[in-house]
Design a protein around this motif. Structure first.
Motif, mmCIF file in Angstrom:
data_model
loop_
_atom_site.group_PDB
_atom_site.id
_atom_site.type_symbol
_atom_site.label_atom_id
_atom_site.label_comp_id
_atom_site.label_asym_id
_atom_site.label_seq_id
_atom_site.Cartn_x
_atom_site.Cartn_y
_atom_site.Cartn_z
ATOM 1 N N LEU A 181 71.307 34.973 20.416
ATOM 2 C CA LEU A 181 71.653 37.044 20.911
ATOM 3 C C LEU A 181 70.442 37.077 21.018
ATOM 4 O O LEU A 181 70.398 38.984 22.153
ATOM 5 C CB LEU A 181 72.057 37.574 19.555
ATOM 6 C CG LEU A 181 72.436 39.245 19.891
ATOM 7 C CD1 LEU A 181 73.207 39.511 21.192
ATOM 8 C CD2 LEU A 181 72.810 39.653 18.257
ATOM 9 N N ALA A 182 69.650 36.774 20.222
ATOM 10 C CA ALA A 182 67.863 38.399 20.731
ATOM 11 C C ALA A 182 67.614 37.305 22.519
ATOM 12 O O ALA A 182 67.203 38.342 23.240
ATOM 13 C CB ALA A 182 66.553 37.105 20.146
ATOM 14 N N ALA A 183 67.980 35.930 22.483
ATOM 15 C CA ALA A 183 67.455 35.945 23.725
ATOM 16 C C ALA A 183 68.160 36.482 25.086
ATOM 17 O O ALA A 183 67.861 36.149 26.542
ATOM 18 C CB ALA A 183 67.411 34.212 24.164
ATOM 19 N N TYR A 184 69.549 36.633 24.376
ATOM 20 C CA TYR A 184 70.153 37.393 25.417
ATOM 21 C C TYR A 184 70.176 38.952 25.792
ATOM 22 O O TYR A 184 70.243 39.304 26.844
ATOM 23 C CB TYR A 184 71.675 37.474 24.889
ATOM 24 C CG TYR A 184 72.625 35.944 25.282
ATOM 25 C CD1 TYR A 184 73.098 36.307 26.815
ATOM 26 C CD2 TYR A 184 73.470 35.461 24.849
ATOM 27 C CE1 TYR A 184 73.838 34.640 27.805
ATOM 28 C CE2 TYR A 184 74.210 34.147 25.088
ATOM 29 C CZ TYR A 184 74.563 33.614 26.044
ATOM 30 O OH TYR A 184 75.253 32.617 26.833
ATOM 31 N N ARG A 185 69.509 38.984 24.438
ATOM 32 C CA ARG A 185 69.050 40.706 24.970
ATOM 33 C C ARG A 185 68.050 40.919 26.106
ATOM 34 O O ARG A 185 68.070 41.667 26.213
ATOM 35 C CB ARG A 185 69.110 41.484 23.756
ATOM 36 C CG ARG A 185 69.424 41.638 22.825
ATOM 37 C CD ARG A 185 69.325 42.158 21.319
ATOM 38 N NE ARG A 185 71.220 42.517 20.873
ATOM 39 C CZ ARG A 185 70.916 43.178 19.486
ATOM 40 N NH1 ARG A 185 70.003 42.082 18.285
ATOM 41 N NH2 ARG A 185 72.367 43.666 18.997
ATOM 42 N N GLN B 137 77.794 38.550 27.101
ATOM 43 C CA GLN B 137 77.697 38.090 26.217
ATOM 44 C C GLN B 137 77.155 38.616 24.803
ATOM 45 O O GLN B 137 77.347 37.725 23.577
ATOM 46 C CB GLN B 137 76.455 36.263 26.234
ATOM 47 C CG GLN B 137 76.896 35.446 28.240
ATOM 48 C CD GLN B 137 78.146 35.380 28.183
ATOM 49 O OE1 GLN B 137 79.043 34.795 26.837
ATOM 50 N NE2 GLN B 137 79.356 35.749 29.252
ATOM 51 N N ILE B 138 76.516 39.750 25.360
ATOM 52 C CA ILE B 138 75.763 40.015 23.699
ATOM 53 C C ILE B 138 76.924 40.564 22.972
ATOM 54 O O ILE B 138 76.675 40.627 21.532
ATOM 55 C CB ILE B 138 74.607 41.346 24.315
ATOM 56 C CG1 ILE B 138 73.814 40.696 25.293
ATOM 57 C CG2 ILE B 138 74.678 42.238 22.897
ATOM 58 C CD1 ILE B 138 73.051 41.288 25.762
ATOM 59 N N THR B 139 77.722 41.511 23.566
ATOM 60 C CA THR B 139 78.963 42.282 22.990
ATOM 61 C C THR B 139 80.397 40.636 22.154
ATOM 62 O O THR B 139 80.502 40.540 21.089
ATOM 63 C CB THR B 139 79.768 42.379 24.093
ATOM 64 O OG1 THR B 139 78.949 43.960 24.509
ATOM 65 C CG2 THR B 139 81.136 43.262 23.117
ATOM 66 N N ARG B 140 79.593 39.292 22.769
ATOM 67 C CA ARG B 140 80.758 38.140 21.877
ATOM 68 C C ARG B 140 79.921 38.287 20.934
ATOM 69 O O ARG B 140 80.456 37.659 19.870
ATOM 70 C CB ARG B 140 81.159 37.288 23.120
ATOM 71 C CG ARG B 140 81.721 36.083 22.303
ATOM 72 C CD ARG B 140 81.801 35.187 24.030
ATOM 73 N NE ARG B 140 80.154 35.073 24.269
ATOM 74 C CZ ARG B 140 79.398 33.447 23.246
ATOM 75 N NH1 ARG B 140 80.226 33.102 22.309
ATOM 76 N NH2 ARG B 140 78.105 34.075 24.399
ATOM 77 N N LEU B 141 78.607 37.536 21.187
ATOM 78 C CA LEU B 141 77.645 37.139 19.888
ATOM 79 C C LEU B 141 77.809 37.980 18.972
ATOM 80 O O LEU B 141 77.604 38.379 17.966
ATOM 81 C CB LEU B 141 76.548 36.978 19.979
ATOM 82 C CG LEU B 141 76.345 35.625 21.296
ATOM 83 C CD1 LEU B 141 75.470 35.295 21.283
ATOM 84 C CD2 LEU B 141 76.568 34.443 20.077
ATOM 85 N N THR B 142 77.383 39.540 18.941
ATOM 86 C CA THR B 142 77.480 40.626 18.134
ATOM 87 C C THR B 142 78.940 40.574 17.400
ATOM 88 O O THR B 142 78.940 40.862 16.010
ATOM 89 C CB THR B 142 77.093 42.129 18.602
ATOM 90 O OG1 THR B 142 76.013 41.835 19.570
ATOM 91 C CG2 THR B 142 77.073 43.492 18.066
ATOM 92 N N ALA B 143 80.139 40.600 18.306
ATOM 93 C CA ALA B 143 81.248 40.559 17.378
ATOM 94 C C ALA B 143 81.549 39.718 16.357
ATOM 95 O O ALA B 143 81.731 39.334 15.235
ATOM 96 C CB ALA B 143 82.621 40.779 19.077
ATOM 97 N N ASP B 144 80.615 38.264 16.619
ATOM 98 C CA ASP B 144 81.326 36.834 16.130
ATOM 99 C C ASP B 144 80.907 37.185 14.784
ATOM 100 O O ASP B 144 80.775 37.133 13.477
ATOM 101 C CB ASP B 144 81.085 35.985 17.089
ATOM 102 C CG ASP B 144 81.923 35.776 17.685
ATOM 103 O OD1 ASP B 144 82.681 35.937 17.613
ATOM 104 O OD2 ASP B 144 81.367 34.939 18.985
ATOM 105 N N SER B 145 79.168 38.002 14.983
ATOM 106 C CA SER B 145 78.641 38.189 13.602
ATOM 107 C C SER B 145 79.430 39.049 12.479
ATOM 108 O O SER B 145 78.555 39.232 11.308
ATOM 109 C CB SER B 145 76.731 38.823 14.029
ATOM 110 O OG SER B 145 77.003 40.172 14.216
ATOM 111 N N HIS B 146 80.089 39.390 13.029
ATOM 112 C CA HIS B 146 80.046 40.468 12.063
ATOM 113 C C HIS B 146 81.609 40.304 11.043
ATOM 114 O O HIS B 146 82.549 39.052 11.373
ATOM 115 C CB HIS B 146 80.820 41.998 12.718
ATOM 116 C CG HIS B 146 79.436 42.696 12.657
ATOM 117 N ND1 HIS B 146 79.548 42.672 14.489
ATOM 118 C CD2 HIS B 146 78.924 43.300 12.611
ATOM 119 C CE1 HIS B 146 78.297 43.940 14.672
ATOM 120 N NE2 HIS B 146 77.621 43.546 12.873
#
Length: 409
Positions: free
Chosen positions: A378-382, A400-409
């Motif tokens: 996520l940090a790399a995508y940002r 991709q950031i939105t997808r990973l952020t959603a997966d982390s919650h």
């Protein structure tokens, strides 16, 4: 892109070549072309593009040169006499001759003069032959706009030091490596636009391919010229699958390969098959060979990744660069796994040449995700999104950031 901008880009090298042949002063002629283009940008939106834009630009640029020379006190009287002797019909004849002459390769060869450093040759060619702005050149090299402007200025200073006259090469092949490199970067500028609202610029890629065809026709026995043309054709053939109708980025893995241009693929492979056995295998031939392997695969999974890894290994030996390592790592990931790929990518973080590029981080992100490191991915995508200046690519990264952020919650 407006019609006027299309004309400016197309006509720039022809006007410059005509002025250099007539006046001989490369720097002054290039400045006069820029002034003529500026005047066109002020007038044409209101009056429309002239029927013969090349003649219009040539007249304006010639007047700028003559006016500049008339302001030189030491030559005032002589230039007045020269100007007075000119007749309208003579100018018309000269313009008609320019209308029928393609001077693109001539200007490219002038820009690639050995008095200039290789990078400066290319920067000057991007400006003079393709009409790229200082901002576009800066983005292509991942350097600040001010730095690009300084390099253009230094190129002109070098030209001044050479007496402001750059002779033609003694042989057609004398400046071939620099000309090939310039064309390669021109194509890259259009194929993967570093800035803007679109993924690519067909005007730029089409012009680069046209010039590569001219160069290949002039030097048919030069295998690297054939290799570069093959690389361009194979890359351009995949363009229709690179975005959706809405303009969104489609990665190579997910592209509809039925959309690829099979005629271009066949031509590119034919060129490559003729060039490879004929002489030393160079960097452009190897890149074309890698592109051919991709182009011949029915799906991402059916790609011969082992062959691509071997080709990248050869390319890394003869033409090492951070970009080669980056692409090499992608292929290694498919054969040896993401761990081996990450080992290749990590040293690039310290490479200053990659510090302004989003692509390293965009490649690291899925590699880290495949290794089970979602937070680092996520940090790399940002970071990639922050550095990216191409809008469709940035939207893809943000998704991709939105997808990973959603997966982390």
């Amino acid at each position: 892109m407006t019609t006027s901008e299309d004309v400016w880009r197309r006509e720039t090298p022809h006007i410059l070549a005509a002025l250099v042949r007539r006046f001989g002063d490369f720097t002054a002629c290039e400045d006069a072309v820029q002034e003529a283009l500026f005047e066109a940008s002020q007038q044409w939106p209101n009056t429309g593009v002239p029927d013969k834009p090349r003649g219009w630009l040539l007249r304006v640029a010639s007047r700028r040169l003559i006016d500049a020379k008339r302001q030189d006190g030491a030559r005032l009287e002589r230039e007045r006499r020269v100007f007075a002797r000119e007749r309208p019909h003579e100018s018309t004849i000269a313009e008609a001759a320019v209308e029928d002459r393609d001077a693109s390769l001539e200007v490219l060869a002038l820009c690639c003069h050995p008095s200039l450093k290789p990078e400066t040759q290319v920067i000057l060619a991007l400006r003079a032959v393709l009409g790229l702005s200082t901002e576009q050149i800066a983005a292509l090299y991942f350097i600040p706009t001010t730095t690009a402007g300084q390099r253009i200025s230094r190129a002109k200073t070098t030209i001044d030091g050479a007496g402001r006259h750059f002779p033609q090469p003694e042989t057609e092949a004398e400046r071939l490596p620099a000309m090939l490199h310039a064309l390669y970067l021109m194509f890259t500028a259009g194929h993967s636009r570093p800035i803007g609202e679109d993924l690519f610029d067909r005007e730029v890629t089409s012009e680069a391919i046209r010039l590569a065809r001219l160069l290949h026709a002039a030097l048919p026995d030069e295998t690297e010229t054939a290799g570069l043309l093959a690389l361009m054709l194979l890359s351009e053939a995949r363009r229709p699958g690179r975005r959706t109708q809405a303009g969104e980025l489609v990665t190579l893995r997910d592209q509809d390969r039925a959309l690829w241009n099979t005629t271009m693929i066949s031509e590119g492979i034919s060129l490559l098959e003729t060039a490879l056995p004929a002489g030393p295998v160079g960097a452009y031939q190897l890149q074309a060979a890698i592109s051919a392997v991709h182009s011949e695969a029915a799906t991402w999974e059916e790609t011969d990744w082992a062959q691509i890894v071997e080709l990248y290994s050869m390319l890394a030996r003869i033409a090492p660069s951070p970009t080669v390592t980056l692409n090499y790592a992608v292929a290694v990931s498919e054969v040896q796994g993401p761990g081996a790929a990450l080992e290749m990518l990590e040293p690039l973080l310290a490479d200053k040449r990659m510090s302004r590029s989003h692509r390293l981080h965009a490649v690291r992100a899925p590699t880290l995700e495949a290794l089970g490191e979602p937070a680092e991915a996520l940090a790399a995508y940002r970071t990639a999104s922050r550095l990216c200046t191409n809008v469709p690519e940035q939207r893809y990264l943000n998704a991709q950031i939105t997808r990973l952020t959603a997966d982390s919650h």
